[in-house]
Design an enzyme around this catalytic site. Structure first.
Site, PDB file in Angstrom:
ATOM      1  N   GLY A  73       8.573 -63.070  18.078  1.00 22.11           N
ATOM      2  CA  GLY A  73       7.694 -64.237  18.128  1.00 22.11           C
ATOM      3  C   GLY A  73       7.571 -65.041  16.848  1.00 22.11           C
ATOM      4  O   GLY A  73       7.441 -66.257  16.877  1.00 22.11           O
ATOM      5  N   GLU A 130       3.114 -63.083  11.258  1.00 26.08           N
ATOM      6  CA  GLU A 130       3.036 -62.859  12.706  1.00 26.08           C
ATOM      7  C   GLU A 130       2.867 -64.193  13.430  1.00 26.08           C
ATOM      8  O   GLU A 130       2.411 -65.186  12.853  1.00 26.08           O
ATOM      9  CB  GLU A 130       1.847 -61.912  12.942  1.00 26.08           C
ATOM     10  CG  GLU A 130       1.571 -61.414  14.316  1.00 26.08           C
ATOM     11  CD  GLU A 130       2.711 -60.823  15.132  1.00 26.08           C
ATOM     12  OE1 GLU A 130       3.742 -61.502  15.279  1.00 26.08           O
ATOM     13  OE2 GLU A 130       2.523 -59.727  15.678  1.00 26.08           O
ATOM     14  N   ASP A 131       3.242 -64.219  14.692  1.00 25.50           N
ATOM     15  CA  ASP A 131       3.079 -65.451  15.470  1.00 25.50           C
ATOM     16  C   ASP A 131       1.623 -65.641  15.900  1.00 25.50           C
ATOM     17  O   ASP A 131       1.044 -66.708  15.730  1.00 25.50           O
ATOM     18  CB  ASP A 131       4.013 -65.472  16.699  1.00 25.50           C
ATOM     19  CG  ASP A 131       3.914 -64.217  17.562  1.00 25.50           C
ATOM     20  OD1 ASP A 131       3.185 -63.269  17.201  1.00 25.50           O
ATOM     21  OD2 ASP A 131       4.583 -64.178  18.621  1.00 25.50           O
ATOM     22  N   ASP A 173      -3.879 -61.314  18.736  1.00 19.84           N
ATOM     23  CA  ASP A 173      -4.602 -61.375  19.999  1.00 19.84           C
ATOM     24  C   ASP A 173      -5.605 -60.206  20.009  1.00 19.84           C
ATOM     25  O   ASP A 173      -6.664 -60.310  19.397  1.00 19.84           O
ATOM     26  CB  ASP A 173      -3.536 -61.285  21.105  1.00 19.84           C
ATOM     27  CG  ASP A 173      -4.061 -61.473  22.508  1.00 19.84           C
ATOM     28  OD1 ASP A 173      -4.857 -62.386  22.727  1.00 19.84           O
ATOM     29  OD2 ASP A 173      -3.663 -60.701  23.396  1.00 19.84           O
ATOM     30  N   LYS A 210      -6.354 -65.679  17.975  1.00 21.54           N
ATOM     31  CA  LYS A 210      -7.103 -65.791  19.228  1.00 21.54           C
ATOM     32  C   LYS A 210      -8.283 -64.811  19.143  1.00 21.54           C
ATOM     33  O   LYS A 210      -8.264 -63.746  19.759  1.00 21.54           O
ATOM     34  CB  LYS A 210      -6.175 -65.412  20.384  1.00 21.54           C
ATOM     35  CG  LYS A 210      -6.371 -66.186  21.661  1.00 21.54           C
ATOM     36  CD  LYS A 210      -5.629 -65.501  22.796  1.00 21.54           C
ATOM     37  CE  LYS A 210      -4.268 -66.078  23.067  1.00 21.54           C
ATOM     38  NZ  LYS A 210      -3.628 -65.441  24.248  1.00 21.54           N
ATOM     39  N   PHE A 270      -2.902 -68.826  27.504  1.00 16.53           N
ATOM     40  CA  PHE A 270      -1.606 -68.242  27.202  1.00 16.53           C
ATOM     41  C   PHE A 270      -0.702 -69.251  26.522  1.00 16.53           C
ATOM     42  O   PHE A 270      -0.331 -70.271  27.088  1.00 16.53           O
ATOM     43  CB  PHE A 270      -0.932 -67.649  28.447  1.00 16.53           C
ATOM     44  CG  PHE A 270       0.143 -66.693  28.050  1.00 16.53           C
ATOM     45  CD1 PHE A 270      -0.186 -65.393  27.687  1.00 16.53           C
ATOM     46  CD2 PHE A 270       1.458 -67.103  27.956  1.00 16.53           C
ATOM     47  CE1 PHE A 270       0.793 -64.510  27.242  1.00 16.53           C
ATOM     48  CE2 PHE A 270       2.447 -66.229  27.511  1.00 16.53           C
ATOM     49  CZ  PHE A 270       2.104 -64.930  27.161  1.00 16.53           C
ATOM     50  N   ASP A 304       6.689 -66.650  23.723  1.00 17.71           N
ATOM     51  CA  ASP A 304       7.362 -66.697  25.019  1.00 17.71           C
ATOM     52  C   ASP A 304       6.438 -66.393  26.186  1.00 17.71           C
ATOM     53  O   ASP A 304       5.387 -65.768  26.033  1.00 17.71           O
ATOM     54  CB  ASP A 304       8.492 -65.660  25.053  1.00 17.71           C
ATOM     55  CG  ASP A 304       7.953 -64.233  25.153  1.00 17.71           C
ATOM     56  OD1 ASP A 304       7.147 -63.843  24.281  1.00 17.71           O
ATOM     57  OD2 ASP A 304       8.315 -63.523  26.115  1.00 17.71           O
ATOM     58  N   ARG A 360      10.543 -69.980  23.934  1.00 17.82           N
ATOM     59  CA  ARG A 360      10.508 -69.731  22.487  1.00 17.82           C
ATOM     60  C   ARG A 360      11.106 -70.908  21.718  1.00 17.82           C
ATOM     61  O   ARG A 360      10.734 -71.176  20.584  1.00 17.82           O
ATOM     62  CB  ARG A 360      11.323 -68.476  22.133  1.00 17.82           C
ATOM     63  CG  ARG A 360      10.741 -67.164  22.622  1.00 17.82           C
ATOM     64  CD  ARG A 360      11.456 -66.004  21.928  1.00 17.82           C
ATOM     65  NE  ARG A 360      11.278 -64.729  22.605  1.00 17.82           N
ATOM     66  CZ  ARG A 360      10.245 -63.911  22.428  1.00 17.82           C
ATOM     67  NH1 ARG A 360       9.272 -64.256  21.611  1.00 17.82           N
ATOM     68  NH2 ARG A 360      10.179 -62.753  23.059  1.00 17.82           N
TER      69      ARG A 360
HETATM   70  P1  IMP Z   1      -1.995 -58.041  19.988  1.00 16.29           P
HETATM   71  O1  IMP Z   1      -1.422 -56.692  19.625  1.00 16.29           O
HETATM   72  O2  IMP Z   1      -2.811 -57.978  21.248  1.00 16.29           O
HETATM   73  O3  IMP Z   1      -2.729 -58.709  18.879  1.00 16.29           O
HETATM   74  O4  IMP Z   1      -0.801 -58.935  20.445  1.00 16.29           O
HETATM   75  C1  IMP Z   1       0.118 -59.349  19.643  1.00 16.29           C
HETATM   76  C2  IMP Z   1       1.358 -59.802  20.385  1.00 16.29           C
HETATM   77  O5  IMP Z   1       1.131 -60.136  21.779  1.00 16.29           O
HETATM   78  C3  IMP Z   1       1.833 -61.054  19.745  1.00 16.29           C
HETATM   79  O6  IMP Z   1       2.640 -60.766  18.646  1.00 16.29           O
HETATM   80  C4  IMP Z   1       2.572 -61.733  20.873  1.00 16.29           C
HETATM   81  O7  IMP Z   1       3.888 -61.240  20.900  1.00 16.29           O
HETATM   82  C5  IMP Z   1       1.843 -61.309  22.111  1.00 16.29           C
HETATM   83  N1  IMP Z   1       0.895 -62.368  22.551  1.00 16.29           N
HETATM   84  C6  IMP Z   1      -0.436 -62.347  22.470  1.00 16.29           C
HETATM   85  N2  IMP Z   1      -0.984 -63.476  22.946  1.00 16.29           N
HETATM   86  C7  IMP Z   1       0.045 -64.253  23.328  1.00 16.29           C
HETATM   87  C8  IMP Z   1       0.130 -65.582  23.883  1.00 16.29           C
HETATM   88  O8  IMP Z   1      -0.863 -66.299  24.146  1.00 16.29           O
HETATM   89  N3  IMP Z   1       1.387 -66.045  24.138  1.00 16.29           N
HETATM   90  C9  IMP Z   1       2.515 -65.314  23.880  1.00 16.29           C
HETATM   91  N4  IMP Z   1       2.474 -64.088  23.342  1.00 16.29           N
HETATM   92  C10 IMP Z   1       1.256 -63.553  23.078  1.00 16.29           C
HETATM   93 MG    MG Z   2       4.547 -60.990  18.279  1.00 13.62          MG
END
Ligand code: IMP
Ligand code: MG
Length: 182
Positions: free
Chosen positions: A47, A105-106, A109, A137, A159, A166, A172
């Site tokens: 990402g 990081e992208d 979440d 987020k 989302f 993606d 992407r």
């Molecule tokens: P976390 O571990 O829940 O913080 O999630 C991190 C990963 O989930 C990110 O690096 C993304 O790859 C994916 N992700 C979380 N939210 C989104 C979104 O809104 N769109 C696309 N990918 C997401």
């Molecule tokens: Mg990611």
């Protein structure tokens, strides 16, 4: 199919121009902070790839070492599952002991990915750990034992796709960030 938002039914949140100017601003902060230092910057694949290359190419007067890592969440397709398996793809010889590092990081979440990454890096005794994320987020946060030192934009619970992010491996390549209306 063109890359226009209409062709993909995507609502634009941040245009290519907005992204570029925000990334330039973050690059300037990093350049000022690490001037004439060696900093290890870790791109979290897939990402963060677009954000990372745009960001590092705008950093000046800093000795940047680019590193790449991959993470994946168990059972997650489009929504992160909370359980994170971190697959480390950089070479085992990478020694970051006493070196400053920045994790790029992208999007953050639930926070599980970043928390896991920071735990892994702490064990390697770097001089410092900073976190740079293109998007945050916060409404979705479950864990938060990590800093966020640089953040492009804070987004609502929608989302997000584009600029590296993606939906089932698609979108992407879009040069902007948007969301798919439900
Ligand atoms: P976390 O571990 O829940 O913080 O999630 C991190 C990963 O989930 C990110 O690096 C993304 O790859 C994916 N992700 C979380 N939210 C989104 C979104 O809104 N769109 C696309 N990918 C997401
Ligand atoms: Mg990611």
């Amino acid at each position: 199919m063109t890359n226009s938002p209409a062709a993909h039914n995507i609502e634009i949140l941040y245009s290519e121009e907005e992204l570029n100017s925000k990334i330039a601003k973050i690059a300037k902060e990093i350049s000022a902070k690490y001037r004439h230092e060696t900093v290890y910057m870790f791109c979290i694949l897939n990402g963060a790839a677009h954000f990372f290359s745009s960001l590092t190419s705008k950093i000046t007067d800093v000795d940047v070492i680019e590193k790449y890592m991959r993470t994946s969440s168990y059972g997650a397709n489009t929504v992160s599952s909370g359980k994170v398996e971190v697959e480390v793809t950089f070479d085992a010889g990478t020694n970051i002991k006493d070196k400053p590092i920045i994790i790029v990081e992208d999007i953050i979440d639930s926070g599980h990915t970043m928390e896991t990454l920071v735990q892994i890096f702490r064990r390697m005794s770097p001089k410092s750990i900073e976190v740079c994320t293109m998007l945050d987020k916060p409404s979705r946060r479950e864990v938060n034992d990590f800093p966020i030192d640089y953040c492009g934009f804070t987004v609502d619970d929608v989302f997000i796709v584009g600029y590296g992010l993606d939906y089932d491996q698609r979108y992407r390549n879009l040069p902007y960030i948007g969301y798919i209306p439900q």
